[in-house]
Scaffold this active site. Structure first.
Site, PDB file in Angstrom:
ATOM      1  N   CYS A  80       0.897  -1.149   0.000  1.00 25.84           N
ATOM      2  CA  CYS A  80       0.000   0.000   0.000  1.00 25.84           C
ATOM      3  C   CYS A  80       0.932   1.193   0.000  1.00 25.84           C
ATOM      4  CB  CYS A  80      -0.907   0.021   1.219  1.00 25.84           C
ATOM      5  SG  CYS A  80      -1.781   1.601   1.350  1.00 25.84           S
ATOM      6  N   CYS A  98      -0.420   4.043   2.619  1.00 23.58           N
ATOM      7  CA  CYS A  98      -0.370   3.847   4.077  1.00 23.58           C
ATOM      8  C   CYS A  98      -0.071   2.377   4.395  1.00 23.58           C
ATOM      9  CB  CYS A  98      -1.650   4.341   4.737  1.00 23.58           C
ATOM     10  SG  CYS A  98      -3.179   3.894   3.894  1.00 23.58           S
ATOM     11  N   SER A  99      -1.071   1.609   4.779  1.00 19.94           N
ATOM     12  CA  SER A  99      -0.777   0.231   5.196  1.00 19.94           C
ATOM     13  C   SER A  99      -1.966  -0.689   4.953  1.00 19.94           C
ATOM     14  CB  SER A  99      -0.413   0.217   6.673  1.00 19.94           C
ATOM     15  OG  SER A  99      -1.472   0.803   7.417  1.00 19.94           O
ATOM     16  N   CYS A 100      -2.777  -0.406   3.921  1.00 26.05           N
ATOM     17  CA  CYS A 100      -3.958  -1.227   3.643  1.00 26.05           C
ATOM     18  C   CYS A 100      -3.540  -2.671   3.399  1.00 26.05           C
ATOM     19  CB  CYS A 100      -4.713  -0.671   2.441  1.00 26.05           C
ATOM     20  SG  CYS A 100      -5.318   1.002   2.761  1.00 26.05           S
TER      21      CYS A 100
HETATM   22 FE    FE Z   1      -3.272   1.978   3.015  1.00 21.89          FE
END
Ligand code: FE
Length: 198
Positions: free
Chosen positions: A102, A105-107
């Site tokens: 991602c 961010c951190s999906c």
């Molecule tokens: Fe994300």
């Protein structure tokens, strides 16, 4: 909210502040927060994704449904929920190696992989895997993708969360679903690993 959150301590402090605020406002209870943390620490994790992979390896019809719509296919097995409302599974083949990230961010597909590892959330991985995936796979993860194999990087978002159906290893022909699932690692479903032969 600041766009520059740098350290784990800062993140932890923000989480604590938000949690305290939600409890104070009556939006959540301490018990609910503890229960959520417990679920994602102990119950929801890569073993769920591994069971999906093992089923796909042994049931061609299920595999077709998984590649067609991962969310509904996982729901058949009772797997789904928060941060997995729209999941897409991409299949590794002899010609294609997929890897997920991602960039924003951190999906990450929580229902099948649990919470993301720290490195998945680091800018170093998120930026570099897009620019030079082969070098990252080799240097950071020890995965050598031959030049003849195309590397595809999938950028997840809050709407669409990708994960990888790894290749079934040679020598696993006689294994049942449960034994197959035990071979499947978290990283193989991120694409930063491959499933080793039994
Ligand atoms: Fe994300």
């Amino acid at each position: 909210m600041s766009a520059k959150i740098r350290t784990q301590e800062e993140i932890a402090a923000r989480v604590k502040a938000l949690e305290a605020l939600m409890i104070e406002k009556g939006i959540m209870t301490t018990e609910a927060v503890d229960r959520l943390a417990e679920i994602y620490e102990n119950e929801v994790g890569p073993q769920l994704g591994a069971s999906v992979v093992a089923k796909a390896w042994t049931d061609p019809d299920f595999k077709a449904r998984l590649l067609e719509n991962a969310t509904t296919a996982c729901a058949e097995l009772g797997i789904g929920g928060l941060q997995g409302e729209d999941m897409v599974v991409v299949e590794n083949t002899a010609d294609i190696h997929n890897v997920i990230t991602c960039t924003l961010c951190s999906c990450y597909p929580w229902p099948v992989l649990g919470l993301p590892p720290n490195w998945y959330k680091e800018p170093a991985y998120r930026a570099r895997i897009v620019r030079e995936p082969r070098a990252v796979l080799r240097e950071d993860f020890g995965v050598d993708v031959p030049d003849s194999v195309e590397v595809r990087v999938w950028d997840s978002s809050s709407e669409m969360r990708y994960w990888v159906l790894p290749r079934r290893p040679a020598g696993s022909e006689d294994l049942d679903e449960k034994a197959l699932a035990a071979l499947v690692t978290r990283d193989s479903m991120i694409g930063t690993g491959v499933v080793a032969a039994p």
